[in-house]
Motif scaffolding. Structure first.
Motif, mmCIF file in Angstrom:
data_model
loop_
_atom_site.group_PDB
_atom_site.id
_atom_site.type_symbol
_atom_site.label_atom_id
_atom_site.label_comp_id
_atom_site.label_asym_id
_atom_site.label_seq_id
_atom_site.Cartn_x
_atom_site.Cartn_y
_atom_site.Cartn_z
ATOM 1 N N ASN A 285 0.828 -1.209 0.000
ATOM 2 C CA ASN A 285 0.000 0.000 0.000
ATOM 3 C C ASN A 285 0.862 1.258 0.000
ATOM 4 N N ILE A 286 0.293 2.320 -0.537
ATOM 5 C CA ILE A 286 0.936 3.630 -0.561
ATOM 6 C C ILE A 286 0.003 4.594 0.149
ATOM 7 N N SER A 287 0.559 5.543 0.844
ATOM 8 C CA SER A 287 -0.246 6.519 1.566
ATOM 9 C C SER A 287 -1.131 7.306 0.603
ATOM 10 N N ALA A 288 -2.406 7.369 0.932
ATOM 11 C CA ALA A 288 -3.362 8.098 0.089
ATOM 12 C C ALA A 288 -3.108 9.598 0.123
ATOM 13 N N VAL A 289 -2.485 10.077 1.170
ATOM 14 C CA VAL A 289 -2.172 11.508 1.255
ATOM 15 C C VAL A 289 -1.253 11.911 0.105
ATOM 16 N N LEU A 290 -0.246 11.084 -0.166
ATOM 17 C CA LEU A 290 0.678 11.377 -1.264
ATOM 18 C C LEU A 290 0.010 11.228 -2.626
ATOM 19 N N LEU A 291 -0.828 10.215 -2.762
ATOM 20 C CA LEU A 291 -1.438 9.936 -4.060
ATOM 21 C C LEU A 291 -2.611 10.854 -4.384
ATOM 22 N N GLY A 292 -3.280 11.385 -3.387
ATOM 23 C CA GLY A 292 -4.436 12.249 -3.637
ATOM 24 C C GLY A 292 -4.071 13.452 -4.486
ATOM 25 N N ALA A 293 -2.995 14.132 -4.109
ATOM 26 C CA ALA A 293 -2.554 15.307 -4.874
ATOM 27 C C ALA A 293 -2.100 14.898 -6.275
ATOM 28 N N TYR A 294 -1.450 13.756 -6.368
ATOM 29 C CA TYR A 294 -0.978 13.248 -7.664
ATOM 30 C C TYR A 294 -2.153 12.938 -8.585
ATOM 31 N N TYR A 295 -3.129 12.181 -8.110
ATOM 32 C CA TYR A 295 -4.307 11.850 -8.913
ATOM 33 C C TYR A 295 -5.030 13.115 -9.365
ATOM 34 N N ARG A 296 -5.226 14.042 -8.442
ATOM 35 C CA ARG A 296 -5.965 15.268 -8.741
ATOM 36 C C ARG A 296 -5.230 16.105 -9.787
ATOM 37 N N ALA A 297 -3.924 16.311 -9.583
ATOM 38 C CA ALA A 297 -3.148 17.154 -10.501
ATOM 39 C C ALA A 297 -3.087 16.562 -11.904
ATOM 40 N N PHE A 298 -2.871 15.265 -12.005
ATOM 41 C CA PHE A 298 -2.768 14.650 -13.330
ATOM 42 C C PHE A 298 -4.129 14.505 -14.000
ATOM 43 N N THR A 299 -5.178 14.305 -13.221
ATOM 44 C CA THR A 299 -6.521 14.290 -13.817
ATOM 45 C C THR A 299 -6.838 15.668 -14.384
ATOM 46 N N ASP A 300 -6.485 16.715 -13.661
ATOM 47 C CA ASP A 300 -6.691 18.070 -14.171
ATOM 48 C C ASP A 300 -5.837 18.334 -15.409
ATOM 49 N N LEU A 301 -4.625 17.787 -15.422
ATOM 50 C CA LEU A 301 -3.729 17.980 -16.563
ATOM 51 C C LEU A 301 -4.281 17.313 -17.824
#
Length: 144
Positions: free
Chosen positions: A12-28
């Motif tokens: 597992n990976i911390s969702a805190v780190l991935l949340g910003a990543y998912y959001r930023a790349f989805t917006d991109l």
């Protein structure tokens, strides 16, 4: 584009780190030309993120929805992943890899209209993941 920081050895990976990543790349990738090739690849990976779906279920979904898969559906599914990650503490590494494959596919095969702030946000979202990976490779798994 190679993303080595996902070559982790944990479940597992911390969702805190991935949340910003998912959001930023989805917006991109949101402003990608909808005539992108490989919608079956994108949607199949999005459906595989749901751990309850078996390969048989995924194959059935492919045959049923293949004609109706659009880029708008993919963005909607990515938005659902952003919402889901914000409500969880951890994300399975397998899911993070699948979503990363989707982002890479869209970036490599789509025509994206992005702004400099969107690109900067994507870069900032990658930095914590990259730093964690470097730390783990150096101190946690030095012999791998």
């Amino acid at each position: 584009m190679t993303i080595k920081f996902y070559k982790v050895y944990i479940e597992n990976i911390s969702a805190v780190l991935l949340g910003a990543y998912y959001r930023a790349f989805t917006d991109l990738v949101r402003n990608t030309d909808s005539a992108i090739d490989g919608m079956d690849y994108i949607m199949a990976n999005l459906h595989r993120v749901d751990w309850q779906k078996t390969q048989e279920t995924i194959d059935n979904l492919k045959s049923i929805y293949r004609k109706t898969w659009t880029f708008k559906n993919a963005i909607s599914c990515l938005d659902e992943q952003v919402t889901r990650i914000n409500n969880n503490e951890y994300e399975k590494t397998f899911n993070a890899v699948l979503i990363t494959r989707i982002f890479i596919w869209i970036i490599e095969n789509g025509k994206i209209n992005f702004s400099q702030p969107q690109m900067n946000a994507a870069k900032q979202a990658l930095l914590p993941l990259w730093e964690q990976s470097c730390f783990e490779m150096r101190y946690v798994y030095p012999n791998r």
